[in-house]
Design an enzyme around this catalytic site. Sequence first.
Site, PDB file in Angstrom:
ATOM      1  N   LYS A 177     -35.649  11.883 -30.267  1.00 52.25           N
ATOM      2  CA  LYS A 177     -35.710  11.134 -29.219  1.00 52.25           C
ATOM      3  C   LYS A 177     -35.028  12.184 -27.943  1.00 52.25           C
ATOM      4  O   LYS A 177     -35.729  12.252 -26.986  1.00 52.25           O
ATOM      5  CB  LYS A 177     -35.211   9.853 -29.251  1.00 52.25           C
ATOM      6  CG  LYS A 177     -34.682   9.031 -28.022  1.00 52.25           C
ATOM      7  CD  LYS A 177     -36.226   8.647 -27.205  1.00 52.25           C
ATOM      8  CE  LYS A 177     -35.717   7.681 -26.175  1.00 52.25           C
ATOM      9  NZ  LYS A 177     -36.784   7.363 -25.251  1.00 52.25           N
ATOM     10  N   CYS A 187     -32.755   7.050 -18.904  1.00 51.11           N
ATOM     11  CA  CYS A 187     -32.938   7.824 -20.219  1.00 51.11           C
ATOM     12  C   CYS A 187     -32.775   9.161 -19.752  1.00 51.11           C
ATOM     13  O   CYS A 187     -31.715   9.917 -20.597  1.00 51.11           O
ATOM     14  CB  CYS A 187     -34.258   7.796 -20.753  1.00 51.11           C
ATOM     15  SG  CYS A 187     -34.820   6.143 -21.155  1.00 51.11           S
ATOM     16  N   ARG A 232     -31.108   3.002 -11.730  1.00 45.03           N
ATOM     17  CA  ARG A 232     -29.980   3.916 -12.161  1.00 45.03           C
ATOM     18  C   ARG A 232     -30.482   5.418 -11.916  1.00 45.03           C
ATOM     19  O   ARG A 232     -31.536   5.733 -12.276  1.00 45.03           O
ATOM     20  CB  ARG A 232     -30.156   3.382 -13.709  1.00 45.03           C
ATOM     21  CG  ARG A 232     -29.497   2.203 -14.195  1.00 45.03           C
ATOM     22  CD  ARG A 232     -29.614   1.788 -15.636  1.00 45.03           C
ATOM     23  NE  ARG A 232     -31.153   1.456 -16.030  1.00 45.03           N
ATOM     24  CZ  ARG A 232     -31.467   0.725 -17.188  1.00 45.03           C
ATOM     25  NH1 ARG A 232     -30.694   0.898 -17.985  1.00 45.03           N
ATOM     26  NH2 ARG A 232     -32.529   0.517 -17.374  1.00 45.03           N
TER      27      ARG A 232
END
Length: 476
Positions: free
Chosen positions: A233, A289, A357
């Site tokens: 990931k 992310c 964000r």
Amino acid sequence: MKNDDHAAGGGSSDAAATSISVFGAGYVGLVTAACLAGLGHAVVCMDTDAERVEQLAAVASGGPLPFHEPGLAELMAGLYRDGRLRFTADAGEAVAHGRLLFIAVGTPGTDDGSADLRHVLSVARAIGEGITREVLVVNKSTVPVGTAERVREVIGASLARRGRADLDFAVVSNPEFLREGSAVHDFMHPDRIVAGADRPAVLAELQRLYAPLLRDPVRQWLPMSVRSAEMCKYASNVMLAARISLMNDLALLAETLDTDIEEVRRGMAGDPRIGAGFLAAGCGFGGSCLPKDLRALLHTAADAGLELPMLEATEEVNERQKLLLARHVAQAFDGHLEGRRIALWGLAFKPGTDDLREAPSEVLIRALLAEGAEVVAHDPMAMPAARLRHALWSGLRFAADPLGAVAGADALVIATEWPQYRDIDWARVRRCMAGDWVFDGRNVCDGALLAARGFNYRGIGRRTHEGAAAAMAVAR
């Protein structure tokens, strides 16, 4: 682990329905819970925020989601009415319900860049304190390598204290690869499903769960070790981040060499070894992310005694890039922005979401306000969140539509590539504005076309088009 808890029926003839609990009603948790329920499983989604649980239960009656994600509210509403998706704030209820227990809580970055695992380990403790049968714990949260081992230790310690060390359970890593704005589609039509486990039987059970989504199992189903899945990931996200930062470096070089990074990009994308994805120059990447995962992997490397200069440069370039638009605006006005009205199109870090964000717009607005400018912003989705987030920012106002934002503006800055900005009537925009500068932070506009409309256009790594000269040429 045995597989004796499945009931007949479900969303596919290839996979029997089972009981699933999802811990965390955030972005990943809600999408995971709704999509698994959509496949025919009985799903309970648990969150510690009781008000959020009530809000989610009200979605079936037309209430709003806590965030914008196309198609999710409609999917949830139908499943909730059918009884296949429930919400609770009681961790014990969720633990008792599920044979498969998905951990999908947040892992926010800390001040030193490391991932905060408090929520993950809190769920692990609740599982260890509540399970009475064999379970499969599926970690969907983005976590550092070794987290599954920590979760296993926490659950095992709780079972030992209860005198139930004989209970069998497994912890697997099953990271998500969902894109905001298309998450439901991404879940139901995955490019790949990464599953990390150390027991073949556990992998087989997880593969059965995802069987309805595997159109090409050989290509899509990627079993591996737990630790490799955890790293996969992070590695995927930092690869995407590195491509963006490399293109932004090349864009700066393109400007100095009087070339156009968009033309260069098209030439690069034609190489199948490179491809077109994440190859656009712009004003930097944001979101929940890429920045967080980049810092977390750098922190993991530092803990291991390693320096990763390429990843360090990726972050440095991105921070520089977020300030680039503010510098371009200041240069256009000889460093004097006091009293200037700057229109801003786009607040979210990307189109299709209301997520602010680490959005480049945040850095841009702060820089412009610090120089005395007034900023009038528009975004199709993110303005309600921005109003709450920046209620104390004097000098920042919001407009109901793009033309309202540019009314009387000395310059326009585009920070998010919403399609409605690309397709707008630029002649009307020019009539609304007091000035003529357009700073295109996403390279969505045709600079020559805008120049012909009387604008001064500047993109990222593109040739500057001067509107007055172009307009005169058109007139001749």
